[in-house]
Scaffold this active site. Structure first.
Site, PDB file in Angstrom:
ATOM      1  CE1 TYR A  12       1.048  -0.335   4.415  1.00 47.44           C
ATOM      2  CE2 TYR A  12       0.025   1.827   4.386  1.00 47.44           C
ATOM      3  CZ  TYR A  12       0.829   0.883   5.009  1.00 47.44           C
ATOM      4  OH  TYR A  12       1.403   1.185   6.214  1.00 47.44           O
TER       5      TYR A  12
ATOM      6  CE  LYS B   8       3.142   3.197   3.214  1.00 45.00           C
ATOM      7  NZ  LYS B   8       3.273   3.273   4.670  1.00 45.00           N
TER       8      LYS B   8
ATOM      9  CD  GLU C  11       9.820   2.117  10.738  1.00 49.41           C
ATOM     10  OE1 GLU C  11       9.769   3.117  10.016  1.00 49.41           O
ATOM     11  OE2 GLU C  11       9.703   0.954  10.304  1.00 49.41           O
TER      12      GLU C  11
ATOM     13  CG  LEU D 148       8.048   2.493   5.084  1.00 50.48           C
ATOM     14  CD1 LEU D 148       7.611   1.213   4.369  1.00 50.48           C
ATOM     15  CD2 LEU D 148       6.838   3.352   5.406  1.00 50.48           C
TER      16      LEU D 148
END
Ligand code: PDD
Length: 282
Positions: free
Chosen positions: A33, A148, A181, A205
């Site tokens: 996505y 992702k 993260e 990411l």
């Protein structure tokens, strides 16, 4: 103004959008996505988002040429139909619908492409002025966080813990005690005036906003180190901040109940947020 959905070639009102229960995205999270913000009718950093999508698709060995498919025109048409000046595009591509077997369908199924266009809900100016509290959680994700993928269970469980604790976000911490993260954001800290962020690799990411902030920091002559920091170093930092498409650049003023820096957004965060806003207005 209408929230718009796009499913496999057609625009439909969002409540009418449907996919099959045999879609591999639904059954296996076999899909990827993108989330793109639209400011003043213009998608922000669309090209890097499309490039990341192409990379994610390639890593899943999902062959779809998003350029030949006219994805950019589909996005622009969705924005036009919605009428929103500031919007949030959600785009998802899965390996399509096929009887449930783990291996890829042979012959390949046609990929399912869905998109929604909704009003962009930006955080309030007060939230940016005050900063937010976060908690830390173990990073329990797989070893390909650079893709992702729609497989986000560890992320949503960590986020839910944050919400239950009255916090904005969960910072994920690996087995070595290093911050990777946030559950849905990139993270930075400022130590001795240097902006630190986790190096790119399989464990985070490749965030578009992170890349924008690294460039803006360079423009502002703020030194940047793309190296790991321990959770303890985040706790001792002068500033901590989060970055992401919907978060933009947001100060963290409390971590695991401990105050960060002065307990208010610091100068580096404020400078980066200002510079980010200028890229949006520009
Ligand atoms: N999340 N890290 C993770 C794990 C993310 O899910 C996201 C984005 C980011 C920031 O990436 P970017 O700057 O490209 O938005 C970092 C999106 C917005 C989401 O899942 O809704």
């Amino acid at each position: 103004m209408p929230e718009v959905a796009y499913v496999d070639g057609s625009f439909v009102p969002l409540p009418e959008a449907r996919i099959s229960i045999e879609d591999r995205g639904f059954q296996f999270a076999d899909g990827v996505y993108e989330v793109v913000a639209v400011y003043g009718g213009k998608p922000y950093a669309l090209e890097p988002h499309l490039q990341r999508l192409e990379r994610s698709l390639a890593e899943l060995r999902l062959s779809l040429d998003v350029r030949a498919h006219g994805l950019e025109s589909i996005i622009m048409e969705g924005i036009r139909r919605s009428g929103f000046a500031d919007a949030l595009i959600y785009l998802q591509i899965t390996r399509g619908t096929a009887p449930r077997h783990h291996e890829f369908p042979r012959p390949a199924a046609s990929p399912t492409i869905v998109m929604t266009v909704k009003a962009l809900k930006r955080l309030s100016p007060e939230t940016y002025a005050r900063g937010v509290a976060v908690i830390s959680r173990p990073d329990q994700r797989w070893k390909r966080c650079d893709i992702k993928s729609v497989s986000l269970l560890p992320n949503i469980l960590a986020k839910e813990d944050a919400v239950a604790a009255g916090a904005f976000e969960a910072l994920l911490v690996d087995d070595a005690g290093r911050v990777t993260e946030g559950s849905s954001t990139s993270s930075f800290c400022v130590r001795d005036g240097v902006l630190w962020t986790t190096p790119a690799g399989n464990h985070i990411l490749p965030s578009i906003t992170r890349a924008v902030l690294i460039q803006l920091a360079a423009d502002l002559s703020i030194p940047v180190r793309q190296e790991y920091c321990l959770l303890d170093e985040y706790l001792q930092a002068e500033e901590v901040l989060l970055a992401g498409t919907t978060t933009e650049a947001l100060a963290v003023v409390q971590l695991d109940g401990q105050q960060i820096g002065t307990g208010t957004p610091g100068p580096v965060t404020r400078a980066l947020r200002q510079a980010f806003l200028e890229t949006v207005d520009g």
